[in-house]
Design a protein around this motif. Structure first.
Motif, mmCIF file in Angstrom:
data_model
loop_
_atom_site.group_PDB
_atom_site.id
_atom_site.type_symbol
_atom_site.label_atom_id
_atom_site.label_comp_id
_atom_site.label_asym_id
_atom_site.label_seq_id
_atom_site.Cartn_x
_atom_site.Cartn_y
_atom_site.Cartn_z
ATOM 1 N N ALA A 20 0.826 -1.207 0.000
ATOM 2 C CA ALA A 20 0.000 0.000 0.000
ATOM 3 C C ALA A 20 0.863 1.261 0.000
ATOM 4 C CB ALA A 20 -0.930 -0.012 1.211
ATOM 5 N N VAL A 21 1.919 1.269 0.794
ATOM 6 C CA VAL A 21 2.803 2.434 0.846
ATOM 7 C C VAL A 21 3.529 2.609 -0.483
ATOM 8 C CG1 VAL A 21 4.898 3.349 1.922
ATOM 9 C CG2 VAL A 21 3.079 2.405 3.338
ATOM 10 N N ASP A 22 4.011 1.519 -1.043
ATOM 11 C CA ASP A 22 4.711 1.577 -2.325
ATOM 12 C C ASP A 22 3.782 2.076 -3.426
ATOM 13 O OD1 ASP A 22 6.933 1.197 -4.037
ATOM 14 O OD2 ASP A 22 6.100 -0.722 -4.691
ATOM 15 N N PHE A 23 2.561 1.611 -3.422
ATOM 16 C CA PHE A 23 1.584 2.031 -4.426
ATOM 17 C C PHE A 23 1.234 3.503 -4.258
ATOM 18 C CE2 PHE A 23 -2.753 2.619 -5.949
ATOM 19 C CZ PHE A 23 -2.624 2.171 -7.251
ATOM 20 N N ALA A 24 1.058 3.953 -3.027
ATOM 21 C CA ALA A 24 0.695 5.350 -2.780
ATOM 22 C C ALA A 24 1.834 6.287 -3.165
ATOM 23 C CB ALA A 24 0.326 5.542 -1.319
ATOM 24 N N GLN A 25 3.074 5.889 -2.914
ATOM 25 C CA GLN A 25 4.202 6.741 -3.264
ATOM 26 C C GLN A 25 4.393 6.833 -4.767
ATOM 27 O OE1 GLN A 25 7.535 5.205 -1.108
ATOM 28 N NE2 GLN A 25 7.054 6.368 0.713
ATOM 29 N N SER A 26 4.007 5.815 -5.507
ATOM 30 C CA SER A 26 4.164 5.877 -6.955
ATOM 31 C C SER A 26 3.144 6.815 -7.583
ATOM 32 C CB SER A 26 4.033 4.481 -7.573
ATOM 33 O OG SER A 26 2.700 4.014 -7.480
ATOM 34 N N GLN A 27 2.090 7.170 -6.860
ATOM 35 C CA GLN A 27 1.055 8.059 -7.379
ATOM 36 C C GLN A 27 1.378 9.529 -7.143
ATOM 37 O OE1 GLN A 27 -1.474 6.790 -9.166
ATOM 38 N NE2 GLN A 27 -0.472 4.832 -8.831
ATOM 39 N N VAL A 28 2.353 9.832 -6.297
ATOM 40 C CA VAL A 28 2.712 11.210 -5.972
ATOM 41 C C VAL A 28 3.486 11.805 -7.142
ATOM 42 C CG1 VAL A 28 4.040 12.669 -4.401
ATOM 43 C CG2 VAL A 28 2.776 10.708 -3.520
ATOM 44 N N THR A 29 3.085 13.004 -7.557
ATOM 45 C CA THR A 29 3.815 13.678 -8.623
ATOM 46 C C THR A 29 4.969 14.438 -8.005
ATOM 47 O OG1 THR A 29 2.365 15.592 -8.470
ATOM 48 C CG2 THR A 29 1.802 13.906 -10.094
ATOM 49 N N GLU A 30 6.090 14.408 -8.642
ATOM 50 C CA GLU A 30 7.265 15.074 -8.121
ATOM 51 C C GLU A 30 7.259 16.537 -8.540
ATOM 52 O OE1 GLU A 30 10.884 13.079 -8.957
ATOM 53 O OE2 GLU A 30 10.023 11.106 -8.551
ATOM 54 N N ALA A 31 7.681 17.391 -7.623
ATOM 55 C CA ALA A 31 7.750 18.825 -7.905
ATOM 56 C C ALA A 31 8.950 19.107 -8.798
ATOM 57 C CB ALA A 31 7.870 19.598 -6.601
#
Length: 63
Positions: free
Chosen positions: A25-36
Motif C-alpha cells: 500500500a505504501v509503495d503504491f501510494a508513493q508511486s502516485q505522488v507527482t514530483e515537484a
C-alpha cells in the motif's frame, strides 16, 4: 484477497502477511505522488515568471 485460514494459525505468518500488505500500500501510494519541479528549473522557464519579475531581472542584469 484474503489468504486461507491456515495462514492465521501462526501469529508470525499473519504478521508478515499484514506487513506485506502495508508495504504494498505504501509503495503504491508513493508511486502516485507527482514530483515537484526542481527549484532552478523555474528560474530558467520564462513562462513561470510574470512580466514584472522579468523586467526587474532584466534591470538587475544590465547594471
Amino acid at each position: 484477497m484474503l489468504p486461507s485460514a491456515r495462514l492465521f494459525r501462526s501469529r508470525w505468518a499473519a504478521l508478515l502477511w499484514a506487513g506485506g500488505i502495508v508495504w504494498f500500500a505504501v509503495d503504491f501510494a508513493q508511486s502516485q505522488v507527482t514530483e515537484a519541479a526542481p527549484t532552478n528549473a523555474a528560474a530558467s522557464d520564462r513562462s513561470s515568471m510574470n512580466e514584472a519579475e522579468l523586467e526587474s531581472l532584466s534591470n538587475a542584469l544590465t547594471l
